[in-house]
Design an enzyme around this catalytic site. Sequence first.
Site, PDB file in Angstrom:
ATOM      1  N   SER A  70       0.272   0.862   5.665  1.00  0.00           N
ATOM      2  CA  SER A  70       1.628   1.389   5.535  1.00  0.00           C
ATOM      3  C   SER A  70       1.682   2.787   4.917  1.00  0.00           C
ATOM      4  CB  SER A  70       2.478   0.427   4.703  1.00  0.00           C
ATOM      5  OG  SER A  70       1.921   0.238   3.413  1.00  0.00           O
ATOM      6  N   ASP A 238      10.108   0.073  -5.081  1.00  0.00           N
ATOM      7  CA  ASP A 238       9.545  -1.281  -5.098  1.00  0.00           C
ATOM      8  C   ASP A 238       8.384  -1.442  -6.082  1.00  0.00           C
ATOM      9  OD1 ASP A 238       7.343  -0.120  -3.830  1.00  0.00           O
ATOM     10  OD2 ASP A 238       7.623  -1.176  -1.928  1.00  0.00           O
ATOM     11  N   HIS A 241       4.587   0.758  -3.365  1.00  0.00           N
ATOM     12  CA  HIS A 241       4.242   1.880  -2.494  1.00  0.00           C
ATOM     13  C   HIS A 241       4.472   3.200  -3.242  1.00  0.00           C
ATOM     14  CE1 HIS A 241       4.973  -1.322   0.515  1.00  0.00           C
ATOM     15  NE2 HIS A 241       3.993  -0.720   1.163  1.00  0.00           N
TER      16      HIS A 241
END
Length: 268
Positions: A70, A238, A241
Amino acid sequence: MTSRNIAVRMGQVTAAAVVAGAVGSAALLVGEAVLARHRRYAQPELGLAVRVALGPAGGAPLRLVLLGDSVTLGVGVDRVADTVGGQLARLLAEHEGGSAVTGRRVLLSSVGVAGSRSRDLATQVARALLGERPDVAVVLIGTNDAAALRRPGESAVHLAAAVRRLRGAGTEVVVGTCPDLGAARAIAPPLRQLAGLLGRRTARAQARAGRDAGARVVDLAGETGAVFRADPNTYCHDGYHPSADGYRIWAHALLPAVLAAANTAPHR
């Protein structure tokens, strides 16, 4: 009660306490793992296409591709300029021996997929080698391998195969090893400490495999982990990340190896 009986009894109590503590710790880890799994994490922006050209239009082109999970898509930010690839491309376009503009035109793309593990790199390599071959590939993988308790050696085998395939196609490769999972605030202690340990084991295996396969290796945990631990602003909302600041720190850590790779890559 004799001294012998007292010693035996104390041993039994100690053993029981150790077992109870181990069971309690295991239950705590399982509970934290369940919470971590169900936490709301940042998601890839559907409109975020990591494909950009930076530098003078007439400059010598440098094709830079990102492979991995990601982070290669910039999950946690909503502008290409803030992703690790976007910031790295800008630095490359501006850099010339530490000073002015080079005339280099950086053509950035990403074939990474959120949630990928090292075993998924084979498909990404196939996509990266379609059409114009990249001059430099940056591989950022390992977090999901560690989180899924994959054996470091198994993950390293897949990484090495990907590097060899890219090198065989004439592409210079830079591997950014698993980052410092022990810095992620989304994971509560003591699971955070365990994640950090698993991440370090994965990173060490990646470093050996990457170098043996012909890649330049950047120890992201070693070079940037202390900053991520000290500064919560290196993470997005979050706590898992990177934020734009976090990606900037990674880009600067990767830059020397990517510059060396770019200067070695054959002109196409």
